[in-house]
Design a protein around this motif. Structure first.
Motif, PDB file in Angstrom:
ATOM      1  N   GLY A 101      23.247   5.741 -65.589  1.00  0.00           N
ATOM      2  CA  GLY A 101      22.071   5.369 -64.534  1.00  0.00           C
ATOM      3  C   GLY A 101      21.130   4.642 -65.553  1.00  0.00           C
ATOM      4  N   ALA A 102      21.501   4.012 -66.526  1.00  0.00           N
ATOM      5  CA  ALA A 102      20.508   3.344 -67.374  1.00  0.00           C
ATOM      6  C   ALA A 102      19.944   2.126 -66.340  1.00  0.00           C
ATOM      7  N   LEU A 103      18.617   1.804 -66.695  1.00  0.00           N
ATOM      8  CA  LEU A 103      17.914   0.657 -65.995  1.00  0.00           C
ATOM      9  C   LEU A 103      17.830   0.590 -64.544  1.00  0.00           C
ATOM     10  N   GLY A 104      18.072   1.730 -63.938  1.00  0.00           N
ATOM     11  CA  GLY A 104      18.250   1.904 -62.616  1.00  0.00           C
ATOM     12  C   GLY A 104      19.323   1.482 -61.805  1.00  0.00           C
ATOM     13  N   ALA A 105      20.613   1.630 -62.598  1.00  0.00           N
ATOM     14  CA  ALA A 105      21.991   1.360 -62.286  1.00  0.00           C
ATOM     15  C   ALA A 105      22.415   2.583 -61.444  1.00  0.00           C
ATOM     16  N   PRO A 106      22.956   2.535 -60.303  1.00  0.00           N
ATOM     17  CA  PRO A 106      23.387   3.662 -59.927  1.00  0.00           C
ATOM     18  C   PRO A 106      24.617   4.273 -60.506  1.00  0.00           C
ATOM     19  N   LYS A 107      24.453   5.807 -60.520  1.00  0.00           N
ATOM     20  CA  LYS A 107      25.606   6.305 -61.473  1.00  0.00           C
ATOM     21  C   LYS A 107      26.591   6.326 -60.644  1.00  0.00           C
ATOM     22  N   PHE A 108      27.749   6.381 -61.669  1.00  0.00           N
ATOM     23  CA  PHE A 108      29.251   6.454 -61.185  1.00  0.00           C
ATOM     24  C   PHE A 108      29.485   7.851 -60.482  1.00  0.00           C
ATOM     25  N   GLY A 109      29.930   7.799 -59.157  1.00  0.00           N
ATOM     26  CA  GLY A 109      30.050   9.042 -58.185  1.00  0.00           C
ATOM     27  C   GLY A 109      28.931   9.608 -57.551  1.00  0.00           C
ATOM     28  N   ASP A 110      27.708   8.965 -57.748  1.00  0.00           N
ATOM     29  CA  ASP A 110      26.793   9.154 -56.949  1.00  0.00           C
ATOM     30  C   ASP A 110      26.436   8.668 -55.642  1.00  0.00           C
ATOM     31  N   ALA A 111      26.901   9.548 -54.589  1.00  0.00           N
ATOM     32  CA  ALA A 111      26.955   9.067 -53.168  1.00  0.00           C
ATOM     33  C   ALA A 111      25.691   8.503 -52.606  1.00  0.00           C
ATOM     34  N   GLY A 112      24.675   9.171 -52.985  1.00  0.00           N
ATOM     35  CA  GLY A 112      23.437   8.915 -52.627  1.00  0.00           C
ATOM     36  C   GLY A 112      22.766   7.920 -53.109  1.00  0.00           C
ATOM     37  N   ALA A 113      23.094   7.446 -54.414  1.00  0.00           N
ATOM     38  CA  ALA A 113      22.658   6.157 -55.050  1.00  0.00           C
ATOM     39  C   ALA A 113      23.512   4.885 -54.281  1.00  0.00           C
ATOM     40  N   TRP A 114      24.761   5.202 -54.367  1.00  0.00           N
ATOM     41  CA  TRP A 114      25.706   4.066 -53.643  1.00  0.00           C
ATOM     42  C   TRP A 114      25.729   3.909 -52.379  1.00  0.00           C
ATOM     43  N   GLY A 115      25.245   4.870 -51.356  1.00  0.00           N
ATOM     44  CA  GLY A 115      25.091   4.544 -50.016  1.00  0.00           C
ATOM     45  C   GLY A 115      24.510   3.358 -49.512  1.00  0.00           C
ATOM     46  N   PRO A 116      23.471   3.052 -49.995  1.00  0.00           N
ATOM     47  CA  PRO A 116      22.670   1.878 -49.482  1.00  0.00           C
ATOM     48  C   PRO A 116      23.490   0.509 -49.847  1.00  0.00           C
ATOM     49  N   ARG A 117      24.100   0.570 -51.130  1.00  0.00           N
ATOM     50  CA  ARG A 117      24.703  -0.466 -51.716  1.00  0.00           C
ATOM     51  C   ARG A 117      25.890  -0.826 -50.850  1.00  0.00           C
ATOM     52  N   ILE A 118      26.607   0.155 -50.742  1.00  0.00           N
ATOM     53  CA  ILE A 118      27.829   0.084 -49.773  1.00  0.00           C
ATOM     54  C   ILE A 118      27.629  -0.405 -48.410  1.00  0.00           C
TER      55      ILE A 118
END
Length: 177
Positions: A101-118
């Motif tokens: 999750g470096a530099l604000g990248a969504p972590k692999f497998g983190d549904a909460g972080a990937w949701g808005p991007r998906i």
């Protein structure tokens, strides 16, 4: 009223009153400027000297100064037997930032972080991966083809809760033996 005659020297006396003071003043007037000049010369000339044991003219130092700026890297064409999987591309390129999750990248497998991007859709995610977004550099034109980058996007987004289908292989890659 008559005034007393005044001598010419009254009121005009100097700081040197004895012959010893005159000798000291003459010696200091010569010695102090000469000492200052000698110190300035030694200060200026000390900057040009190399340190003892300097190897600036050795063969190794000379070869390091004249070595080429760039290098040529030849890769074997037989090493690529086909397009790499999304997981392979993720491990080789994307995991550097997305694993931690470096530099604000969504972590692999983190549904909460990937949701808005998906929610923006597959095309928007692939566009961001190819052209770069925020701190993420562009991946298009790098070591991986656009198709391989798209496969990595599917791999990461699906691990974050998406249901994206694997992208179709380009026509040139599909017809390759």
């Amino acid at each position: 009223m008559s005034q007393a005659p005044q001598s010419q020297d009254s009121g005009h006396e100097g700081p040197i009153k004895t012959p010893q003071q005159l000798i000291v003043a003459v010696v200091l007037a010569f010695v102090v400027p000469v000492a200052i000049i000698a110190l300035l010369v030694s200060y200026v000339s000390a900057g040009g000297r190399g340190s003892s044991g300097s190897d600036a003219l050795s063969a190794q130092a000379t070869s390091e100064r004249i070595m080429p700026v760039g290098t040529v890297e030849i890769k074997s064409a037989s090493a690529n037997t086909g397009p790499r999987s999304g997981e392979d591309v993720f491990k080789a390129q994307c995991s550097t930032c997305h694993a931690a999750g470096a530099l604000g990248a969504p972590k692999f497998g983190d549904a909460g972080a990937w949701g808005p991007r998906i929610a923006t859709g597959f095309a928007a995610l692939v566009n961001s991966a190819l052209k770069g977004k925020n701190a993420m550099p562009a991946q298009g034109g790098g070591d991986f083809s656009d198709y391989e980058v798209a496969r990595a996007v599917v791999y990461m987004a699906n691990a974050g809760g998406a249901k994206f289908a694997e992208p179709a292989a380009p026509a040139a890659a599909a017809s390759a033996p």
